[in-house]
Design a protein around this motif. Sequence first.
Motif, short mmCIF file in Angstrom:
data_model
loop_
_atom_site.label_atom_id
_atom_site.label_comp_id
_atom_site.label_asym_id
_atom_site.label_seq_id
_atom_site.Cartn_x
_atom_site.Cartn_y
_atom_site.Cartn_z
N HIS A 102 34.46 37.78 14.91
CA HIS A 102 35.77 38.37 14.63
C HIS A 102 36.35 39.01 15.89
O HIS A 102 37.53 38.82 16.22
N GLY A 103 35.50 39.76 16.65
CA GLY A 103 35.97 40.41 17.87
C GLY A 103 36.41 39.41 18.92
O GLY A 103 37.42 39.61 19.60
N ILE A 104 35.66 38.31 19.06
CA ILE A 104 36.01 37.29 20.06
C ILE A 104 37.34 36.63 19.70
O ILE A 104 38.21 36.44 20.55
N VAL A 105 37.49 36.26 18.44
CA VAL A 105 38.73 35.59 18.01
C VAL A 105 39.94 36.49 18.25
O VAL A 105 40.97 36.05 18.78
N LYS A 106 39.82 37.76 17.91
CA LYS A 106 40.94 38.69 18.09
C LYS A 106 41.24 38.88 19.57
O LYS A 106 42.41 39.00 19.96
#
Length: 634
Positions: free
Chosen positions: A466-470
Amino acid sequence: MIRLTYQELEKQLKEVEEEKEKEKIFREALDHEFAVNAALLELYKPLSSPTSTIEEITRILLEKVLALTRSKHGYVSAIDPETGDNVGYTLTHMLDKCDLPEDKRKIIFPIGPDGKYPTLWGHALNTHESFFTNTPSQHPASKGTPAGHIPVERFLSVPVMLGAELVGQASLANKETDYTVSDLETIQRLAGYYALAIQRMRAQEELQQAHDKLEIRVRERTAELAAANQQLSREIKERIQAVEEREQMMNELRRTKKLEAIGTLAGGIAHDFNNILAAIIGYSELAQYKIPQDNEALSDLEEVLKAANRAKELVRQILTFTRHGAREQRPVRLKAVVNEAVKLLRAIIPASIQIIQDIDPICDQHTILGDPTQVHQVIMNLGTNAYHAMRSQETGSILKIELMYLEIQEGNLIRGVMMEPGKYIEIKVSDTGHGMDREVLERIFDPYYSTREIGQGMGLGLSVVHGIVKSHKGYITVDSQIGKGSTFYIYFPCHDSYMEIEEIPVGVHPPMGNERILYVDDEEALVKTGKAILERFGYRVTGVSNSKDALEIFQENPDNFDLLITDMTMPGITGARLAQELLKIKPGIPMIICTGYSDSVEEETAKSLGFSEFIMKPMMSKKIALLIRKVLDK
């Protein structure tokens, strides 16, 4: 046949002995650095755990500093913020060796009426400066020891500071040999982690106090709603709804505070840890250059470099999770990344699970702006997550990874997500596992949340995804049905250009040069390794560990330098300020900024400050060689 005179033979033997002695000193220094790093890693484990206590951390710290310095005795303490007294958490380990009456076996040393700490142990606390003495009885602060106390033959003490605030102390006594500056620096490094532990403990206490106050407020408000319940049923429903909303806000507050605390801790550790890794990588690469190709130690050094790179990626993963990762993003074709990830997944996932790969050919005509390592990690995390969901199935398990190109029009709602209009690459990862219910779906991206059994994962995988995508300005959503499986949808915005720095193939020597470089870093070890590596590439390097000295050297003769390579975070003059001063003296001089971690600088901001390029520590020698040539050859 060549005959050597006795003097020539003696000279050669002497040179061999000198080389052996140099190698011995180098290996001892490397062994000591590995030992310190191992101690730091072991300290990091309880530091990163929200359930660890300050007593547990001080116990580990004491064990490590005693072992690293070979001291017989020592203690780790903390300053009571209310009374100022020095509380010795581990002092009982030392008192057990003393023949003192019970009333003298104190684990709390009060501050004096004059606001000073008495005797030799209080000297570092009063001055806020670390020191050691190998003749304690002759030290001006010494007042002797009580009757029955163990003799103090040598003494070392380090105050633990949080900024300008004194928060604790780490002291050692009776090393078998004299204490040295190296011992002092080693304890100071570990004491920095102890300061973070105290900071975390205070944050937890403040969070608990805030939680208790909120609990009281909720109980009071609930009582008011109960009284109003007797008057109007409609009002009851409204007030019950208000209580539920407040409870949800409390949960959000607790989660936000926890993430902020973890993020602050991870960001602080990352800078120091990346500097440590930079020294390990630098010295290992230097050793590779010096050792003959047929030496077995080369393979050992290769393993050291592999481990250091894994540690580097671990730091990047932690920083991504806490949203502190410096994004070195570039145009990337996702087809190659997906192919590589699928190849690796086929190697680690059992053959009983069929892996289907479906890539739309048009995707190869588009790129995204991102970090290929992080995108690779997204696919690997989702793939292994799918494997865990299907591993109990004997047959018929399918993992499918798809890559599609799509264009989103304004106002389009895609799988419940309102996305910015534009071109996107969709990564779709689906499995035929057991699926997830609504409760699990609502928490699937929470840190440390996991449906696996204890010992099978920390629950960070999907939160990292989730952090990488954001961080790539993308979107992620998931569909799942119990008994039918789950599908993750990831959307990365297109960035239709494709310019990358080419990697140097294995076995090919990095590009050389003969330009003059000013290399600045406040870590002496990094200056030494950086200078030595760049000189092997032909450059003439002036290495400086003090930014003020670097400015003075440049001011004396600016034409002696063709390039500046500087660290960002340094005492006195920062890398950004140093760059500004140099540009005033010699406008247009090429400059490269490198840092282990910084909230205030990323690639865009670095270039706005006048830097030609930006690179994150730790950096491999081949990569910096390419970057130097890229900057100088413009």
